[in-house]
Design a protein around this motif. Sequence first.
Motif, PDB file in Angstrom:
ATOM      1  N   ARG A  26      77.059 -30.141  -3.723  1.00  0.00           N
ATOM      2  CA  ARG A  26      76.154 -31.441  -3.449  1.00  0.00           C
ATOM      3  C   ARG A  26      75.893 -31.781  -4.979  1.00  0.00           C
ATOM      4  NH1 ARG A  26      71.039 -29.904  -5.060  1.00  0.00           N
ATOM      5  NH2 ARG A  26      70.349 -27.975  -4.488  1.00  0.00           N
ATOM      6  N   GLU A  27      75.287 -33.037  -4.986  1.00  0.00           N
ATOM      7  CA  GLU A  27      74.736 -33.313  -6.330  1.00  0.00           C
ATOM      8  C   GLU A  27      73.424 -32.840  -6.978  1.00  0.00           C
ATOM      9  OE1 GLU A  27      75.142 -37.716  -8.479  1.00  0.00           O
ATOM     10  OE2 GLU A  27      73.601 -37.595  -6.860  1.00  0.00           O
ATOM     11  N   PRO A  28      73.382 -32.314  -7.988  1.00  0.00           N
ATOM     12  CA  PRO A  28      71.976 -31.882  -8.610  1.00  0.00           C
ATOM     13  C   PRO A  28      71.129 -32.915  -8.657  1.00  0.00           C
ATOM     14  CG  PRO A  28      73.939 -31.428 -10.000  1.00  0.00           C
ATOM     15  CD  PRO A  28      74.416 -32.376  -9.092  1.00  0.00           C
ATOM     16  N   ARG A  29      69.718 -32.557  -8.463  1.00  0.00           N
ATOM     17  CA  ARG A  29      68.595 -33.572  -8.659  1.00  0.00           C
ATOM     18  C   ARG A  29      68.808 -34.187  -9.961  1.00  0.00           C
ATOM     19  NH1 ARG A  29      67.106 -29.811  -4.535  1.00  0.00           N
ATOM     20  NH2 ARG A  29      65.948 -30.837  -3.005  1.00  0.00           N
ATOM     21  N   ALA A  30      68.811 -33.343 -10.957  1.00  0.00           N
ATOM     22  CA  ALA A  30      68.614 -33.781 -12.332  1.00  0.00           C
ATOM     23  C   ALA A  30      70.280 -33.951 -12.656  1.00  0.00           C
ATOM     24  CB  ALA A  30      68.207 -32.822 -13.449  1.00  0.00           C
ATOM     25  N   SER A  31      70.585 -35.109 -12.050  1.00  0.00           N
ATOM     26  CA  SER A  31      72.072 -35.549 -12.137  1.00  0.00           C
ATOM     27  C   SER A  31      72.650 -36.194 -13.176  1.00  0.00           C
ATOM     28  CB  SER A  31      72.570 -36.140 -10.686  1.00  0.00           C
ATOM     29  OG  SER A  31      72.144 -37.458 -10.813  1.00  0.00           O
ATOM     30  N   GLY A  32      73.986 -36.309 -13.399  1.00  0.00           N
ATOM     31  CA  GLY A  32      74.582 -37.022 -14.513  1.00  0.00           C
ATOM     32  C   GLY A  32      74.535 -38.508 -14.028  1.00  0.00           C
ATOM     33  N   ALA A  33      74.539 -38.808 -12.805  1.00  0.00           N
ATOM     34  CA  ALA A  33      74.263 -40.115 -12.347  1.00  0.00           C
ATOM     35  C   ALA A  33      73.078 -40.547 -12.685  1.00  0.00           C
ATOM     36  CB  ALA A  33      74.512 -40.344 -10.798  1.00  0.00           C
ATOM     37  N   LEU A  34      71.997 -39.929 -12.546  1.00  0.00           N
ATOM     38  CA  LEU A  34      70.618 -40.268 -13.171  1.00  0.00           C
ATOM     39  C   LEU A  34      70.540 -40.302 -14.624  1.00  0.00           C
ATOM     40  CD1 LEU A  34      67.457 -40.597 -12.814  1.00  0.00           C
ATOM     41  CD2 LEU A  34      67.223 -38.166 -12.801  1.00  0.00           C
ATOM     42  N   GLY A  35      71.136 -39.395 -15.257  1.00  0.00           N
ATOM     43  CA  GLY A  35      71.170 -39.518 -16.627  1.00  0.00           C
ATOM     44  C   GLY A  35      72.060 -40.575 -17.307  1.00  0.00           C
ATOM     45  N   PHE A  36      72.762 -41.101 -16.804  1.00  0.00           N
ATOM     46  CA  PHE A  36      73.780 -42.056 -17.091  1.00  0.00           C
ATOM     47  C   PHE A  36      72.952 -43.476 -16.703  1.00  0.00           C
ATOM     48  CE2 PHE A  36      76.490 -45.802 -16.263  1.00  0.00           C
ATOM     49  CZ  PHE A  36      77.298 -45.852 -17.455  1.00  0.00           C
ATOM     50  N   HIS A  37      72.306 -43.555 -15.522  1.00  0.00           N
ATOM     51  CA  HIS A  37      71.271 -44.696 -15.449  1.00  0.00           C
ATOM     52  C   HIS A  37      70.303 -44.884 -16.176  1.00  0.00           C
ATOM     53  CE1 HIS A  37      69.651 -47.625 -12.730  1.00  0.00           C
ATOM     54  NE2 HIS A  37      68.335 -47.114 -12.725  1.00  0.00           N
ATOM     55  N   LEU A  38      69.652 -43.880 -16.646  1.00  0.00           N
ATOM     56  CA  LEU A  38      68.795 -43.859 -17.817  1.00  0.00           C
ATOM     57  C   LEU A  38      69.112 -44.523 -19.132  1.00  0.00           C
ATOM     58  CD1 LEU A  38      66.529 -40.755 -17.074  1.00  0.00           C
ATOM     59  CD2 LEU A  38      66.325 -42.918 -16.057  1.00  0.00           C
ATOM     60  N   CYS A  39      70.410 -43.882 -19.369  1.00  0.00           N
ATOM     61  CA  CYS A  39      71.103 -44.366 -20.755  1.00  0.00           C
ATOM     62  C   CYS A  39      71.326 -45.775 -20.432  1.00  0.00           C
ATOM     63  CB  CYS A  39      72.105 -43.791 -20.890  1.00  0.00           C
ATOM     64  SG  CYS A  39      71.994 -41.908 -21.503  1.00  0.00           S
ATOM     65  N   GLU A  40      71.967 -46.074 -19.476  1.00  0.00           N
ATOM     66  CA  GLU A  40      72.096 -47.731 -19.365  1.00  0.00           C
ATOM     67  C   GLU A  40      70.901 -48.515 -19.542  1.00  0.00           C
ATOM     68  OE1 GLU A  40      74.259 -51.294 -16.696  1.00  0.00           O
ATOM     69  OE2 GLU A  40      74.100 -49.170 -15.926  1.00  0.00           O
ATOM     70  N   VAL A  41      69.941 -48.157 -18.961  1.00  0.00           N
ATOM     71  CA  VAL A  41      68.392 -48.668 -19.011  1.00  0.00           C
ATOM     72  C   VAL A  41      67.984 -48.897 -20.357  1.00  0.00           C
ATOM     73  CG1 VAL A  41      65.948 -48.369 -18.373  1.00  0.00           C
ATOM     74  CG2 VAL A  41      67.816 -48.216 -16.496  1.00  0.00           C
ATOM     75  N   MET A  42      68.085 -47.803 -21.108  1.00  0.00           N
ATOM     76  CA  MET A  42      67.497 -47.537 -22.409  1.00  0.00           C
ATOM     77  C   MET A  42      68.512 -48.456 -23.482  1.00  0.00           C
ATOM     78  SD  MET A  42      66.219 -43.891 -22.933  1.00  0.00           S
ATOM     79  CE  MET A  42      67.872 -42.895 -22.482  1.00  0.00           C
ATOM     80  N   GLN A  43      69.871 -48.506 -23.202  1.00  0.00           N
ATOM     81  CA  GLN A  43      70.496 -49.398 -24.004  1.00  0.00           C
ATOM     82  C   GLN A  43      70.396 -50.809 -23.627  1.00  0.00           C
ATOM     83  OE1 GLN A  43      73.043 -48.363 -26.387  1.00  0.00           O
ATOM     84  NE2 GLN A  43      72.778 -50.479 -26.787  1.00  0.00           N
ATOM     85  N   GLY A  44      70.073 -51.204 -22.341  1.00  0.00           N
ATOM     86  CA  GLY A  44      69.633 -52.573 -22.081  1.00  0.00           C
ATOM     87  C   GLY A  44      68.406 -52.803 -22.821  1.00  0.00           C
ATOM     88  N   MET A  45      67.360 -51.925 -22.734  1.00  0.00           N
ATOM     89  CA  MET A  45      66.092 -52.157 -23.421  1.00  0.00           C
ATOM     90  C   MET A  45      66.474 -52.562 -25.150  1.00  0.00           C
ATOM     91  SD  MET A  45      63.832 -49.259 -21.729  1.00  0.00           S
ATOM     92  CE  MET A  45      63.266 -49.621 -20.004  1.00  0.00           C
TER      93      MET A  45
END
Length: 394
Positions: free
Chosen positions: A337-356
């Motif tokens: 299964r997918e980890p809770r602290a997942s790569g998808a979460l990490g990527f989402h946060l990176c896109e959010v911060m890049q957008g900022m």
Amino acid sequence: MSDGSKSFRVGLIGTGRISNIYLENCSKFDGLEIVACGSLNREESRAKATEFKVPMVAEPDQILADPEIDAILNLTIPAAHARISLAALEAGKHVYSEKPFVTELSDGRRILDLARSKGLCVGCAPDTFFGGRWQTVRKLLDQNAIGAPTGVAAFVPTHGVERHHPNPDFYYAKGGGPLLDLGPYYLAAMVFCLGPIARVAGMSRKTFPERMIENGPRHGEMMPVEVDTHCLSLIEFESGVLGQMMVSFDVWESETPRLEIYGTEGTICIPDPDPGDGANIFQGEVWLRTRATSRWTMRPRPVAPENWEVAENTHGLNFDARGAGLAELAAAAKDNREPRASGALGFHLCEVMQGMLDSPCLGRFVDIQSTCARPAMLPETSETGLNVNWEVPT
């Protein structure tokens, strides 16, 4: 993992300052074993291996090629995160990386696509939302303690890292800065509590063109600043909740709460519990005030389960438990299964911060194209030792 299962064998790449807490903590998690470590600094790696009883010191390429290693713990500097994570996946290994996940979004997409094609797990710090304080906040939200969430505010005022870090250059180079360094802790907690983010806007500035290293053998040396060091952001979640965040390396002191969540019936407040960042640690108080109460009340944190062997006087993940995300990834790999602290979460946060960061130049809100699952709470019982015994009154 249960006692009778095969150990999840981990190779650590990057033996800088942050590796100490991982090496110290990983022995506390059932079935998790760091069997090798290495970096560009062979002497540093050898010293860490001796101190923490890691059986093998090797070059990063040797660790990546070792068929007996199940996963790579990627603790390199941010600029090297993507290269090491991609190499680990190409070698058929799961990978858990320190934050930020990547410094270029295109690299993040490659990592997620490669992991998916190979059936491998990718995880990324921060895992601080596993901590007792954040699990308590989530429990209160799920119990509707403040009604429907309407807003969130985070304030992260610091004056940089040059006062305590002997080699702080990378914090002020591309891939660094307060938003990419401190923002993931707060944004991950927000997504854990409130779900993924739909769009963002930001303003930022670089206050000083250079800064002085204030400790260690390089004391007095000036270093250039390449990134903005004071960042303000507006956030709209997919749920419609609205948020704001300030992160800075330019503030000497502040008395603002580190995070508050507002609802139709009350407010949850995370104060700064002790010296250090309010979210960059697992422990801390949680305060609740509702329409029905006339004062703030502190909510008790979860209590450590009996089968978790941690240092005396600690409670659950209420100590600096870096490495919990790696242990949870090991369980996820076992369970497919997918980890809770997942790569998808990490990527989402990176896109959010890049957008900022992109928003000021664009002069508009930036729509976030990625999404991720709202991470599940930790179970009250599991085989991993990552358990929480809740003692939050209903």
